[in-house]
Motif scaffolding. Sequence first.
Motif, mmCIF file in Angstrom:
data_model
loop_
_atom_site.group_PDB
_atom_site.id
_atom_site.type_symbol
_atom_site.label_atom_id
_atom_site.label_comp_id
_atom_site.label_asym_id
_atom_site.label_seq_id
_atom_site.Cartn_x
_atom_site.Cartn_y
_atom_site.Cartn_z
ATOM 1 N N LYS A 1 0.851 -1.183 0.000
ATOM 2 C CA LYS A 1 0.000 0.000 0.000
ATOM 3 C C LYS A 1 0.888 1.235 0.000
ATOM 4 O O LYS A 1 2.037 1.196 0.424
ATOM 5 C CB LYS A 1 -0.895 0.012 1.241
ATOM 6 C CG LYS A 1 -0.090 0.076 2.534
ATOM 7 C CD LYS A 1 -0.927 0.305 3.747
ATOM 8 C CE LYS A 1 -0.058 0.481 4.989
ATOM 9 N NZ LYS A 1 0.814 1.679 4.905
ATOM 10 N N VAL B 1 -12.451 -1.679 5.454
ATOM 11 C CA VAL B 1 -11.885 -0.330 5.351
ATOM 12 C C VAL B 1 -12.808 0.645 6.064
ATOM 13 O O VAL B 1 -14.001 0.384 6.255
ATOM 14 C CB VAL B 1 -11.715 0.088 3.876
ATOM 15 C CG1 VAL B 1 -10.734 -0.822 3.174
ATOM 16 C CG2 VAL B 1 -13.057 0.068 3.145
ATOM 17 N N LEU C 1 -12.059 5.803 2.992
ATOM 18 C CA LEU C 1 -11.815 5.174 1.704
ATOM 19 C C LEU C 1 -13.145 4.740 1.122
ATOM 20 O O LEU C 1 -13.802 3.841 1.653
ATOM 21 C CB LEU C 1 -10.891 3.963 1.846
ATOM 22 C CG LEU C 1 -9.536 4.228 2.506
ATOM 23 C CD1 LEU C 1 -8.746 2.942 2.594
ATOM 24 C CD2 LEU C 1 -8.766 5.281 1.736
ATOM 25 N N ASP C 2 -13.567 5.380 0.056
ATOM 26 C CA ASP C 2 -14.868 5.133 -0.552
ATOM 27 C C ASP C 2 -15.963 5.336 0.504
ATOM 28 O O ASP C 2 -15.944 6.277 1.261
ATOM 29 C CB ASP C 2 -14.932 3.741 -1.176
ATOM 30 C CG ASP C 2 -13.976 3.629 -2.366
ATOM 31 O OD1 ASP C 2 -13.666 4.668 -2.948
ATOM 32 O OD2 ASP C 2 -13.547 2.518 -2.689
ATOM 33 N N ARG D 1 -14.543 -4.668 1.077
ATOM 34 C CA ARG D 1 -14.363 -4.950 -0.357
ATOM 35 C C ARG D 1 -14.144 -6.444 -0.517
ATOM 36 O O ARG D 1 -13.266 -7.018 0.127
ATOM 37 C CB ARG D 1 -13.174 -4.177 -0.896
ATOM 38 C CG ARG D 1 -13.418 -2.701 -1.130
ATOM 39 C CD ARG D 1 -14.370 -2.480 -2.316
ATOM 40 N NE ARG D 1 -14.315 -1.093 -2.744
ATOM 41 C CZ ARG D 1 -13.498 -0.647 -3.685
ATOM 42 N NH1 ARG D 1 -12.661 -1.467 -4.277
ATOM 43 N NH2 ARG D 1 -13.521 0.621 -4.025
ATOM 44 N N THR E 1 -6.847 -3.892 -5.474
ATOM 45 C CA THR E 1 -8.074 -3.192 -5.108
ATOM 46 C C THR E 1 -7.849 -1.696 -5.233
ATOM 47 O O THR E 1 -6.913 -1.153 -4.642
ATOM 48 C CB THR E 1 -8.494 -3.531 -3.666
ATOM 49 O OG1 THR E 1 -8.507 -4.952 -3.494
ATOM 50 C CG2 THR E 1 -9.872 -2.982 -3.368
ATOM 51 N N PHE F 1 -8.945 2.037 -4.480
ATOM 52 C CA PHE F 1 -9.698 2.859 -3.550
ATOM 53 C C PHE F 1 -9.585 4.322 -3.962
ATOM 54 O O PHE F 1 -8.686 4.701 -4.722
ATOM 55 C CB PHE F 1 -9.170 2.711 -2.115
ATOM 56 C CG PHE F 1 -9.358 1.349 -1.520
ATOM 57 C CD1 PHE F 1 -10.587 0.977 -0.992
ATOM 58 C CD2 PHE F 1 -8.319 0.431 -1.482
ATOM 59 C CE1 PHE F 1 -10.766 -0.279 -0.433
ATOM 60 C CE2 PHE F 1 -8.487 -0.816 -0.932
ATOM 61 C CZ PHE F 1 -9.713 -1.174 -0.403
ATOM 62 N N THR F 2 -10.490 5.115 -3.432
ATOM 63 C CA THR F 2 -10.427 6.565 -3.600
ATOM 64 C C THR F 2 -10.524 7.198 -2.224
ATOM 65 O O THR F 2 -11.474 6.934 -1.476
ATOM 66 C CB THR F 2 -11.567 7.085 -4.489
ATOM 67 O OG1 THR F 2 -11.477 6.460 -5.771
ATOM 68 C CG2 THR F 2 -11.453 8.592 -4.671
ATOM 69 N N ILE G 1 -7.019 0.205 6.896
ATOM 70 C CA ILE G 1 -7.458 -1.093 6.364
ATOM 71 C C ILE G 1 -7.241 -2.096 7.480
ATOM 72 O O ILE G 1 -6.109 -2.415 7.834
ATOM 73 C CB ILE G 1 -6.660 -1.484 5.106
ATOM 74 C CG1 ILE G 1 -6.857 -0.428 4.009
ATOM 75 C CG2 ILE G 1 -7.092 -2.854 4.612
ATOM 76 C CD1 ILE G 1 -6.088 -0.725 2.746
#
Length: 444
Positions: free
Chosen positions: A63, A102, A106-107, A112, A127, A129-130, A139
């Motif tokens: 990450k 999460v 994040l989103d 997820r 994966t 994410f935004t 996470i």
Amino acid sequence: MIYPTARSVVLTALGAPAALVIGVLVPHYWYLGLVWIVVMAMLILLDAVTARSTRALDIEMDKPGSVGAGAPFTVTTRLRFLRGGQPDRRGVPREIQVALSVDNRLDAGGARRANVRTIDGVGELDTVFTANRRGTALIGHVWARWTGPLGLAWVQRRDYFGAEIIVTPDIGLIHDKGIQLYLRDAAIGLIAQLDRGDGTEFDALTEFQSGMDRRTIDWKQSARHTELLAKEYRTERNNHIVFALDSGRTMCEPIDGLPRIDRAISAALLTAYVALKAGDRTSLFGFAGRPHVASPTVTGARAFASLQRVAAGIDYTAEESNYTLALTTLAGQLHRRSLVIVFTDFADPTSAELMLRATARLLDRHLVLFVTMRDAELSALAHDEPQEPMDVSRAVTAHALLRERAIVIAKLQRMGAHVLEAPHGQIGTQLVSRYVELKRRSLI
């Protein structure tokens, strides 16, 4: 953790109608239905025993350490089975189901889920994410489960990673546009070069030539040197630019998936970068119900990192913005004429009226520019053709809000303040253009 799959539940349930039929046709052999259930239970247990052990699974996660708000990024989860510390491909399931928990930065938060196919005993899950909000995103748990050879039992493992990702103000626009805007303006002598002939700062005396403005002639020096001399001016380079960021309730509402305050911070940092490159002095001021962030005045491009750290500390609040306290406090901190750029949103007439009164006192000494983002959703509600009765009421309400917004903007302009209203995707570049225009006109 071991539990039956949907396939085993269905197969076990099929024993009930079979036992019913046997009980009706051959009552003496009714217990055969129970035998079927026992057989299925043994098969489920056998499938779980023959599946790969959860202890052999190794999970790694790649990450980024930090990302910008609103920017997409990828988290890679890598799964492989080990034996004695070495990769082991024997009995590896063809597919592993993975879920990541999460938080809401994040989103939309939650989990997820995805299916990961293994190739040569290794599975990878990318994966995307935004980051929707600044702060520390987490996470937490990673779940992985797979079935045995018969597909009758799930074998599940849960690991807590607690992987932290720091979400900072997005400076991608600065990397993409900052240098371009700086060089574009440097080419016409507005920022990087001394702009002789425009500005208010005296530069030098030169011999008067045809075509020069006669108002620049210095008659006293011309008489002393017995030749006609004119003054040359240059654009002042040490102006003070203050970015006042409203982080109240309305500015924390999302626009196109990202809070307004985050978009305002990105635009402010972009303009601050260009201003620091131009030799001006900049500072940040954040407020909501009360002022809560005030950075020292910095100069030079190297000081940009300190502004970025201060901007990251502007938190989200649910308070109503207190313009009177904020702008009065800001006016008391400014000891020279400055350009005050206020990022806010005109929500209701009451708060707007208080803002107008506080702005009037600030305009006595400083140049004030209000920056607000155009609400495309509100404009669409006001101008789209109604399809049902509720659309009519929405359109009327949207028209009323837009009218009140236009009234506030008109009042600000009559008072002498400048107003920039632009779509959120163009707010940064248009603000830089307005800043350069104000410098060109020597209004700062």
